[in-house]
Design an enzyme around this catalytic site. Sequence first.
Site, PDB file in Angstrom:
ATOM      1  N   ARG A   1     -27.613   3.516 -15.896  1.00  0.00           N
ATOM      2  CA  ARG A   1     -26.538   2.513 -15.761  1.00  0.00           C
ATOM      3  C   ARG A   1     -26.907   1.359 -16.692  1.00  0.00           C
ATOM      4  NH1 ARG A   1     -23.508   0.130 -10.472  1.00  0.00           N
ATOM      5  NH2 ARG A   1     -22.620   2.212 -10.680  1.00  0.00           N
TER       6      ARG A   1
ATOM      7  N   HIS B   1     -17.058   5.255 -16.328  1.00  0.00           N
ATOM      8  CA  HIS B   1     -17.759   5.517 -15.058  1.00  0.00           C
ATOM      9  C   HIS B   1     -17.367   6.929 -14.591  1.00  0.00           C
ATOM     10  CE1 HIS B   1     -19.990   4.868 -11.543  1.00  0.00           C
ATOM     11  NE2 HIS B   1     -19.273   3.970 -10.910  1.00  0.00           N
TER      12      HIS B   1
ATOM     13  N   GLN C   1     -17.847   8.372 -10.905  1.00  0.00           N
ATOM     14  CA  GLN C   1     -16.874   7.850  -9.947  1.00  0.00           C
ATOM     15  C   GLN C   1     -15.589   8.680 -10.000  1.00  0.00           C
ATOM     16  OE1 GLN C   1     -17.193   4.985  -7.793  1.00  0.00           O
ATOM     17  NE2 GLN C   1     -15.378   5.949  -6.946  1.00  0.00           N
TER      18      GLN C   1
ATOM     19  N   ASP D   1      -9.651  -1.908  -8.619  1.00  0.00           N
ATOM     20  CA  ASP D   1     -11.078  -2.197  -8.797  1.00  0.00           C
ATOM     21  C   ASP D   1     -11.205  -3.705  -8.982  1.00  0.00           C
ATOM     22  OD1 ASP D   1     -13.812  -2.060  -9.321  1.00  0.00           O
ATOM     23  OD2 ASP D   1     -13.567  -1.375 -11.398  1.00  0.00           O
TER      24      ASP D   1
ATOM     25  N   CYS E   1     -13.172   1.956  -5.867  1.00  0.00           N
ATOM     26  CA  CYS E   1     -14.514   2.507  -6.120  1.00  0.00           C
ATOM     27  C   CYS E   1     -15.585   1.747  -5.351  1.00  0.00           C
ATOM     28  CB  CYS E   1     -14.804   2.482  -7.610  1.00  0.00           C
ATOM     29  SG  CYS E   1     -14.728   0.824  -8.313  1.00  0.00           S
TER      30      CYS E   1
ATOM     31  N   ARG F   1     -19.448  10.701  -3.628  1.00  0.00           N
ATOM     32  CA  ARG F   1     -20.339  10.450  -4.774  1.00  0.00           C
ATOM     33  C   ARG F   1     -21.567  11.352  -4.645  1.00  0.00           C
ATOM     34  NH1 ARG F   1     -19.977   5.662  -7.447  1.00  0.00           N
ATOM     35  NH2 ARG F   1     -21.321   6.807  -8.880  1.00  0.00           N
TER      36      ARG F   1
HETATM   37  N1   CP Z   1     -18.733   2.538  -7.106  1.00  0.00           N
HETATM   38  C1   CP Z   1     -19.973   2.330  -7.538  1.00  0.00           C
HETATM   39  O1   CP Z   1     -20.378   2.794  -8.608  1.00  0.00           O
HETATM   40  O2   CP Z   1     -20.744   1.577  -6.703  1.00  0.00           O
HETATM   41  P1   CP Z   1     -22.170   0.955  -7.054  1.00  0.00           P
HETATM   42  O3   CP Z   1     -21.955  -0.085  -8.135  1.00  0.00           O
HETATM   43  O4   CP Z   1     -22.665   0.350  -5.785  1.00  0.00           O
HETATM   44  O5   CP Z   1     -23.072   2.035  -7.558  1.00  0.00           O
HETATM   45  N1  NVA Z   2     -15.686  -1.998 -12.841  1.00  0.00           N
HETATM   46  C1  NVA Z   2     -16.808  -2.262 -11.963  1.00  0.00           C
HETATM   47  C2  NVA Z   2     -17.183  -1.031 -11.243  1.00  0.00           C
HETATM   48  C3  NVA Z   2     -18.315  -1.196 -10.256  1.00  0.00           C
HETATM   49  C4  NVA Z   2     -18.675   0.106  -9.590  1.00  0.00           C
HETATM   50  C5  NVA Z   2     -17.959  -2.817 -12.769  1.00  0.00           C
HETATM   51  O1  NVA Z   2     -18.207  -2.306 -13.874  1.00  0.00           O
HETATM   52  O2  NVA Z   2     -18.621  -3.749 -12.303  1.00  0.00           O
END
Ligand code: CP
Ligand code: NVA
Length: 327
Positions: free
Chosen positions: A120, A148, A151, A242, A282, A310
């Site tokens: 990440r 992502h 997700q 989101d 999400c 997930r």
């Molecule tokens: N939806 C999601 O990716 O959650 P986290 O940021 O907690 O991993």
């Molecule tokens: N769009 C959000 C998703 C978090 C899971 C971010 O990137 O922070």
Amino acid sequence: MTMLARGRESTPRSGTRKDFLSILDFEPEDLERCLERSAEVKADRALGAEAPTARLLSGRHVAMLFEKSSLRTRSTFEIAVRELGGHVVELKPETALGDREPVADVARNLERWVEAVVIRTFSQRVLEQFAAAAKRLHVVNALTDEEHPCQAVSDCLTLREHWGSLRGRTIAYVGDGNNVAVSLAHAAAMLGVHVHMASPEGYQLRHIAVEEATNVARHGARLRLFTDPADAVAGADAVYTDTWTSMGREAEAGMRREVFARYQVNEELMAIAKPDALFMHCLPAHRGEEVTAGVIESRSSIVFDQAENRLHCQKALLTMLISPTRA
Ligand code: CP
Ligand code: NVA
């Protein structure tokens, strides 16, 4: 090089994917297969150590490299690796992504020790560098600024569980044309789901993502962009939103609250969708901003089903990447 071309490059042929940086690394058949696998491993979970995949990663390691916060993605990948019989190695971002050594060197070290690295980070480019440098290392996107994909796989499994078949359904996505929106558009297009996206001017899905979704669309799936949330949501089978401020954009939070004010998913907006429309997010969610407490806590909300899945989808994904013949 476009993202689409990169996706094709790192994925030589169906069934033997090395990396999962994007939904576009999958052919539609791979995505369908991943959903099937996910449903299987979900059902098998009750068997515990007797599950057919319980020893798939026995004696093998998966590295985790998270440069941004995570509850769901980090926990579910760790649990997935353990339930596949493997071990997790936690990497510190300041060690693996700092100035200490080039990304290509980090990747070529890791491939000598671990099967896969789950990353990440901010830029998709970093994932591409990992994937290109280490031919034996499976690289998995656990969220970047751009995409992502894990997700989106989970979202599709969740919808399939609720609807049976996805083809011909319509998801209305209301809000920022961000990483979650891009991967949702890719996956939905491949599976024959129409997507209506409502975003303020300047925050719409990137042109390249629209083009990519259009290129991979099957079964007549259409992606339509709107500025008025009501136009996007009218008659939709599901409404997805989101956060207005993704990780890394915190300095813009105040300004974004103003820009997105009329993009809240509330009871009034849900009333325009189909009567049995589902609500999706999400997570993490911000009640009173992109969604009201009433909507996220309502019977139509499937946000915790998405979160649960997930785990199952990422387990399936790891089996497909690491042991394609046994998966
Ligand atoms: N939806 C999601 O990716 O959650 P986290 O940021 O907690 O991993
Ligand atoms: N769009 C959000 C998703 C978090 C899971 C971010 O990137 O922070």
